[in-house]
Scaffold this active site. Structure first.
Site, PDB file in Angstrom:
ATOM      1  N   GLY A   3     -16.276  12.124   0.514  1.00  0.00           N
ATOM      2  CA  GLY A   3     -15.982  10.700   0.295  1.00  0.00           C
ATOM      3  C   GLY A   3     -15.879   9.876   1.557  1.00  0.00           C
ATOM      4  CB  CYS A  36       8.911   0.346  24.777  1.00  0.00           C
ATOM      5  SG  CYS A  36       9.865   1.130  23.450  1.00  0.00           S
ATOM      6  CG  HIS A  85      -8.570   6.386  11.166  1.00  0.00           C
ATOM      7  ND1 HIS A  85      -9.499   5.780  10.362  1.00  0.00           N
ATOM      8  CD2 HIS A  85      -9.265   6.866  12.244  1.00  0.00           C
ATOM      9  CE1 HIS A  85     -10.712   5.885  10.927  1.00  0.00           C
ATOM     10  NE2 HIS A  85     -10.589   6.548  12.048  1.00  0.00           N
ATOM     11  NE  ARG A  97      -3.379  -0.122   2.862  1.00  0.00           N
ATOM     12  CZ  ARG A  97      -3.436   0.203   4.164  1.00  0.00           C
ATOM     13  NH1 ARG A  97      -2.884  -0.570   5.068  1.00  0.00           N
ATOM     14  NH2 ARG A  97      -4.037   1.294   4.539  1.00  0.00           N
TER      15      ARG A  97
HETATM   16 ZN   LIG Z   1       9.979  -0.562  21.937  1.00  0.00          ZN
END
Ligand SMILES: [Zn+2]
Length: 266
Positions: free
Chosen positions: A199, A144, A132, A81
Site C-alpha cells: 500500500g 531545544c 516518518h 487524527r
Molecule cells: Zn524546548
C-alpha cells in the site's frame, strides 16, 4: 480449444502463489507498509480523493511554517487524527504480518512504515520502524533537546516545552524534514535480501528508492496494492487490498510445504 482468461479472483490467487514462490529463498525480508495498508483499517490516506481535512491539504498543515503560523489549527488536525486512530482496529492483513514475523521459517522479518499510526504494533509486530515518526509523539518546536515522548492521551498537546518554554509540537516528520536518525541505517544493517511493499505510493523518497533498487538488483520484491505504482513493473504486483491479499500470502509463507521447501534450500 478456446482458453478462457482466469476470473480476476482466480488470477489474484495465482499471483499470490507466484509471490510466495518468489519469496521462497528470502532469509531477511524487509516489509514496507505505506498509507494503503492503514487505509484498509479506515485511516484516510490523504492522497486519494477526499484526502483533505476541512479545506486543507496535508502539505498545508504538516510543515514547521504552518505550525509557526497557527499551532492550534495543526494541533486540532492532529487531535482528530489521533482520535480516529485510537478508534481503529488492525485488520487481518496487519495481524497476519505479525504471524509472518514469528513463523517465517529460518528467516527474519523487519517491518518499517511511513504510517504514523500504531496499528502494526497493536497487531503484535515488534519492532516497527516508523520512518516518518509516530502520530502520538510530542516534541519541542524549538528543538531545544527536550526528548519529548509518547502522548497517547493528548496531555502534552498545545502545552509548553518543560525545558525551554516553546510550544510543544507533534513529533511526526513533516514536509522538508529529515527522517529520524538511524532508521535507514537500521534497514541497511538488516541487509534485506527480499522486500514486501504494501500500500505504498512508492513516490516519497528516500523510502521509495529502497524496493526499486532491490528490484533492479534482481532481489525478490513483491508489491501489494490495488493501484499500480512506479514499482509495479519491476516487482511482482498483487493488485488487491492488503486486508485481503496478506492473509492468503502469509498462509502460504508459513505453511508446512513452504517450511519444507525453505529447509531444503538452506
Ligand atoms: Zn524546548
Amino acid at each position: 480449444m478456446v482458453m478462457l482468461a482466469p476470473e480476476p479472483m482466480e488470477s489474484l490467487k495465482l499471483l499470490v502463489h507466484a509471490a510466495a514462490d518468489r519469496l521462497l529463498p528470502v532469509r531477511r525480508l524487509l516489509v514496507l507498509a505505506g498509507a494503503g495498508c492503514s487505509a484498509d483499517a479506515g485511516i484516510p490516506t490523504f492522497r486519494d480523493d477526499g484526502g483533505w481535512w476541512r479545506e486543507y491539504r496535508p502539505e498545508d498543515l504538516a510543515t514547521p511554517e504552518a505550525f509557526a503560523q497557527d499551532p492550534e489549527l495543526v494541533w486540532t488536525w492532529y487531535r482528530e487524527r489521533r482520535s480516529q486512530i485510537r478508534a481503529a482496529q488492525p485488520h487481518g492483513g496487519q495481524r497476519s504480518l505479525a504471524l509472518l514475523q514469528k513463523h517465517f521459517y529460518d528467516g527474519q522479518v523487519l517491518v518499517a512504515t511511513t504510517n504514523e499510526d500504531d496499528l502494526l504494533e497493536r497487531a503484535g509486530i515488534e519492532p516497527v520502524l516508523h520512518l516518518h515518526g509516530s502520530i502520538f509523539d510530542t516534541t519541542c518546536s524549538a528543538s531545544c533537546g527536550w526528548p519529548g515522548g509518547k502522548d497517547t492521551g493528548d496531555s502534552m498537546a498545545s502545552h509548553r516545552c518543560p525545558c525551554c518554554g516553546a510550544p510543544t509540537r507533534p513529533g511526526s516528520v513533516w514536509y522538508g524534514e529529515s527522517l529520524p536518525v538511524g532508521l535507514l541505517d537500521a534497514i541497511q544493517a538488516f541487509d534485506p535480501d527480499g522486500c514486501l511493499v504494501i500500500g505504498s505510493s512508492n513516490i516519497v523518497q528516500p523510502v521509495a528508492g529502497i524496493p526499486i533498487e532491490m528490484a533492479l538488483a534482481r532481489q525478490p520484491v513483491v508489491e501489494v496494492n490495488p493501484q499500480a505504482t512506479p514499482l509495479s513493473d519491476l516487482a511482482l504486483h498483487l493488485p488487491g487490498p492488503a486486508a485481503q491479499v496478506l492473509p492468503a500470502l502469509v498462509d502460504l509463507l508459513t505453511s508446512a510445504t513452504m517450511r519444507d521447501q525453505r529447509r531444503r534450500l538452506s
